[in-house]
Design an enzyme around this catalytic site. Structure first.
Site, PDB file in Angstrom:
ATOM      1  N   VAL A  16       0.827  -1.149   0.053  1.00 20.91           N
ATOM      2  CA  VAL A  16       0.172   0.134  -0.171  1.00 20.91           C
ATOM      3  C   VAL A  16       0.827   1.411  -0.001  1.00 20.91           C
ATOM      4  O   VAL A  16       0.612   2.232  -0.641  1.00 20.91           O
ATOM      5  CB  VAL A  16      -1.015  -0.077   1.117  1.00 20.91           C
ATOM      6  CG1 VAL A  16      -1.988   1.158   1.235  1.00 20.91           C
ATOM      7  CG2 VAL A  16      -1.812  -1.130   1.241  1.00 20.91           C
ATOM      8  N   LYS A 107      -6.901  -1.548   9.436  1.00 18.77           N
ATOM      9  CA  LYS A 107      -8.183  -1.928  10.257  1.00 18.77           C
ATOM     10  C   LYS A 107      -8.046  -2.856  11.545  1.00 18.77           C
ATOM     11  O   LYS A 107      -8.764  -2.631  12.360  1.00 18.77           O
ATOM     12  CB  LYS A 107      -9.116  -2.902   9.230  1.00 18.77           C
ATOM     13  CG  LYS A 107      -8.341  -4.063   8.729  1.00 18.77           C
ATOM     14  CD  LYS A 107      -7.851  -3.961   7.278  1.00 18.77           C
ATOM     15  CE  LYS A 107      -6.970  -5.303   6.793  1.00 18.77           C
ATOM     16  NZ  LYS A 107      -6.658  -5.345   5.834  1.00 18.77           N
ATOM     17  N   GLU A 131      -9.913   5.836   5.588  1.00 13.91           N
ATOM     18  CA  GLU A 131     -10.557   5.208   4.284  1.00 13.91           C
ATOM     19  C   GLU A 131     -10.181   3.885   3.914  1.00 13.91           C
ATOM     20  O   GLU A 131     -10.925   3.175   3.603  1.00 13.91           O
ATOM     21  CB  GLU A 131     -10.576   6.504   3.232  1.00 13.91           C
ATOM     22  CG  GLU A 131     -11.549   6.007   1.958  1.00 13.91           C
ATOM     23  CD  GLU A 131     -12.860   6.009   2.251  1.00 13.91           C
ATOM     24  OE1 GLU A 131     -13.729   6.882   2.492  1.00 13.91           O
ATOM     25  OE2 GLU A 131     -13.507   4.809   2.459  1.00 13.91           O
ATOM     26  N   VAL A 134     -11.125   0.142   5.087  1.00  9.91           N
ATOM     27  CA  VAL A 134     -12.286  -0.768   4.811  1.00  9.91           C
ATOM     28  C   VAL A 134     -12.611  -0.818   3.421  1.00  9.91           C
ATOM     29  O   VAL A 134     -12.921   0.248   2.923  1.00  9.91           O
ATOM     30  CB  VAL A 134     -13.646  -0.301   5.588  1.00  9.91           C
ATOM     31  CG1 VAL A 134     -14.837  -1.106   5.315  1.00  9.91           C
ATOM     32  CG2 VAL A 134     -13.404  -0.126   7.082  1.00  9.91           C
ATOM     33  N   GLY A 136     -10.802  -1.320   0.771  1.00 11.47           N
ATOM     34  CA  GLY A 136      -9.838  -0.805  -0.203  1.00 11.47           C
ATOM     35  C   GLY A 136     -10.220   0.572  -0.909  1.00 11.47           C
ATOM     36  O   GLY A 136     -10.406   1.659  -0.500  1.00 11.47           O
ATOM     37  N   GLU A 192      -4.038 -12.097   3.690  1.00  9.98           N
ATOM     38  CA  GLU A 192      -3.309 -11.356   4.436  1.00  9.98           C
ATOM     39  C   GLU A 192      -2.075 -12.274   4.719  1.00  9.98           C
ATOM     40  O   GLU A 192      -2.006 -13.455   4.434  1.00  9.98           O
ATOM     41  CB  GLU A 192      -4.070 -11.125   5.854  1.00  9.98           C
ATOM     42  CG  GLU A 192      -5.369 -10.357   5.766  1.00  9.98           C
ATOM     43  CD  GLU A 192      -5.219  -8.999   5.565  1.00  9.98           C
ATOM     44  OE1 GLU A 192      -4.313  -8.470   6.504  1.00  9.98           O
ATOM     45  OE2 GLU A 192      -5.071  -8.307   4.421  1.00  9.98           O
ATOM     46  N   LYS A 207     -13.075  -4.954   9.908  1.00  8.64           N
ATOM     47  CA  LYS A 207     -13.773  -3.962   9.052  1.00  8.64           C
ATOM     48  C   LYS A 207     -15.264  -3.718   9.482  1.00  8.64           C
ATOM     49  O   LYS A 207     -15.693  -2.360   9.329  1.00  8.64           O
ATOM     50  CB  LYS A 207     -13.532  -4.480   7.613  1.00  8.64           C
ATOM     51  CG  LYS A 207     -12.235  -4.524   7.061  1.00  8.64           C
ATOM     52  CD  LYS A 207     -12.201  -5.187   5.661  1.00  8.64           C
ATOM     53  CE  LYS A 207     -10.798  -5.634   5.190  1.00  8.64           C
ATOM     54  NZ  LYS A 207     -10.557  -6.237   4.222  1.00  8.64           N
TER      55      LYS A 207
HETATM   56  N1  HSE Z   1      -6.883  -9.539   2.654  1.00  2.50           N
HETATM   57  C1  HSE Z   1      -7.778  -8.470   2.661  1.00  2.50           C
HETATM   58  C2  HSE Z   1      -8.739  -9.050   1.655  1.00  2.50           C
HETATM   59  C3  HSE Z   1      -6.961  -7.308   1.986  1.00  2.50           C
HETATM   60  O1  HSE Z   1      -8.788 -10.005   1.098  1.00  2.50           O
HETATM   61  O2  HSE Z   1      -9.750  -8.263   1.320  1.00  2.50           O
HETATM   62  C4  HSE Z   1      -7.610  -5.806   2.283  1.00  2.50           C
HETATM   63  O3  HSE Z   1      -8.193  -5.631   3.705  1.00  2.50           O
END
Ligand code: HSE
Length: 437
Positions: A16, A107, A131, A134, A136, A192, A207
């Site tokens: 990111v 998050k 922002e 949650v 993306g 993740e 989230k």
């Molecule tokens: N691991 C998360 C997903 C990434 O799969 O949505 C974004 O928070």
């Protein structure tokens, strides 16, 4: 005092961080044209500053010390993008104590310890942008804080973990089993760092914690959310759900029921004619209902360097505008710092839903009546039953859909049914959305 240039420092040059840097550097002129703001990326800190991230960073920007960002007197906004609880939290609190505004995509930190961050930000009169925490690239936080601010929110349903949605979609389309599909998701880099966060619904619950707090003005309540992941869902259940006219999705649900707030994360059978059932692959979607606006739906990429970077930069720009006009942070910061409840949170046992059951039952006369007797005694009304296959003397899947029942009655009934000698495996159940006729 209004400032011409707003200086930004990033802590964490990972996925990111790189996306954010790319956007700030490559879209600097576009941002200036659209907003009149000159956003200057002054520093980026990371322990590894040699790896190529596919972005050309000007000389003197990179540093291995987060302190160079936090204590730079020229930096107005500190962006935390390292993830995890420590040292991310410590860096953010340190930056806030230096009167820096902060922006984060974290998050897990906000959901579990965010109260400390928002409290400190409130005390120091600085803003917190989140922002990117949650869904993306979907501007769902802005929807709740701004677009729908005039509404009492009545319900939110979200598909907010791309990894789970990718896995469930692939299992649906290819009849694949869970564990093989998870390996594929990891190989593609969706999961993740610890995939447990995705598949056990922890990331989704993080989230939902943030969404529910914003929507209903309640404290960040991670520990009050009921959570179930997707690891127990089989290709067989997905196929049965398909035959019955449903898709299985990991849903984050929060809604007002009576005078209580429901908050739950679990696999859910969603009718094929609901828009949200059509959200496939790594995409996210959030359905929000407000008392004035009615139903609204937001769709897009919930992860990845550029979509998440897009959300981070939007926060930077919002805060930069406030710096320009000397505007204070809005009241949301205060409500996120709250630790007392003025609304009731519904106990999961009191939640009402329709249910799908898959019993592994002995294929012999009288078994169905034994099972349905227990369901009836627990106030559970059966809507339909299918027996799959014929296995005289052996076990067969017996699939049922129920009318609306109370969760604690369902758990009591299944507990009793699972102990019956005619039932060979623990019964699998999935909550079902929509009207079951
Ligand atoms: N691991 C998360 C997903 C990434 O799969 O949505 C974004 O928070």
């Amino acid at each position: 005092m209004a400032k011409g240039t707003v200086n930004v420092g990033i802590i964490g040059f990972g996925t990111v961080g790189s996306g954010t840097a790319k956007i700030l550097l490559n879209s600097k002129e576009l941002i200036r044209q659209k907003t009149g703001l000159d956003i200057n990326l002054k520093r980026i800190s990371d322990l590894d500053i040699t790896r190529d991230r596919g972005v050309k960073v000007p000389d003197g920007v990179l540093t291995t010390s987060a302190k160079d960002v936090i204590y730079d007197p020229d930096i107005d906004i500190v962006v935390e993008l390292i993830g995890g609880i420590h040292p991310a939290k410590d860096f953010m609190l340190e930056a806030i104590s230096q009167k820096k505004h902060v922006v984060t995509a974290n998050k897990a930190l906000l959901a579990t310890e965010g109260r400390d961050i928002f409290k400190s930000a409130d005390e120091h009169g600085v803003d917190v942008g989140f922002e990117a925490s949650v869904a993306g690239g979907i501007p769902i936080i802005k929807v709740l804080r701004e677009g729908l601010v005039a509404n009492s929110i009545t319900a939110i349903y979200g598909i907010i973990n791309g990894t789970c949605n990718y896995i469930l979609t692939k299992m649906t389309n290819e009849g694949a089993e869970f564990s093989d599909t998870l390996k594929e998701a990891q190989r593609l880099g969706y999961a993740e760092a610890d995939p447990t966060f995705d598949i056990e619904g922890i990331d989704t619950t993080h989230k939902l914690t943030i969404l529910a707090s914003l929507a209903f003005g309640i404290p960040l309540s991670y520990n009050k959310i009921y959570r179930e992941g997707i690891t127990h869902i089989t290709a067989q259940d997905i196929a049965f759900a398909g035959e019955l006219g449903y898709k299985i999705k990991l849903l984050a649900i929060t809604k007002i029921t009576g005078d209580s707030i429901e908050m739950r994360v679990h696999p859910t059978m969603v009718p094929n004619n609901y828009l949200i059932s059509k959200i496939d692959g790594v995409f996210n979607a959030v359905y929000v209902e407000g008392d004035s606006v009615g139903a609204t739906l937001y769709y897009g990429r919930g992860a990845g360097d550029m979509p998440t970077g897009s959300a981070v930069v939007a926060d930077i720009i919002d805060i930069a505008k406030k710096i320009q006009t000397n505007s204070p942070p809005d009241n949301f910061i205060r409500s996120l710092a709250k630790d007392t409840y003025d609304k009731k949170i519904m106990d999961m046992g009191d939640v009402m839903s329709n249910y799908y059951f898959r019993f592994s039952a002995l294929d012999k006369p009288g078994v169905l009546s034994k099972i349905s007797g227990v369901l009836g005694a627990n106030n559970i009304s059966i809507a339909s039953v299918i027996q799959k296959g014929r296995q005289v003397g052996g076990s067969v899947p017996l699939v049922m859909l129920t009318h609306t029942a109370r969760e604690k009655d369902v758990l009591n009934a299944l507990n009793e049914i699972n102990k019956m000698p005619v039932v060979s495996e623990k019964t699998l159940f999935i909550r079902v959305e929509g009207k079951v006729e």
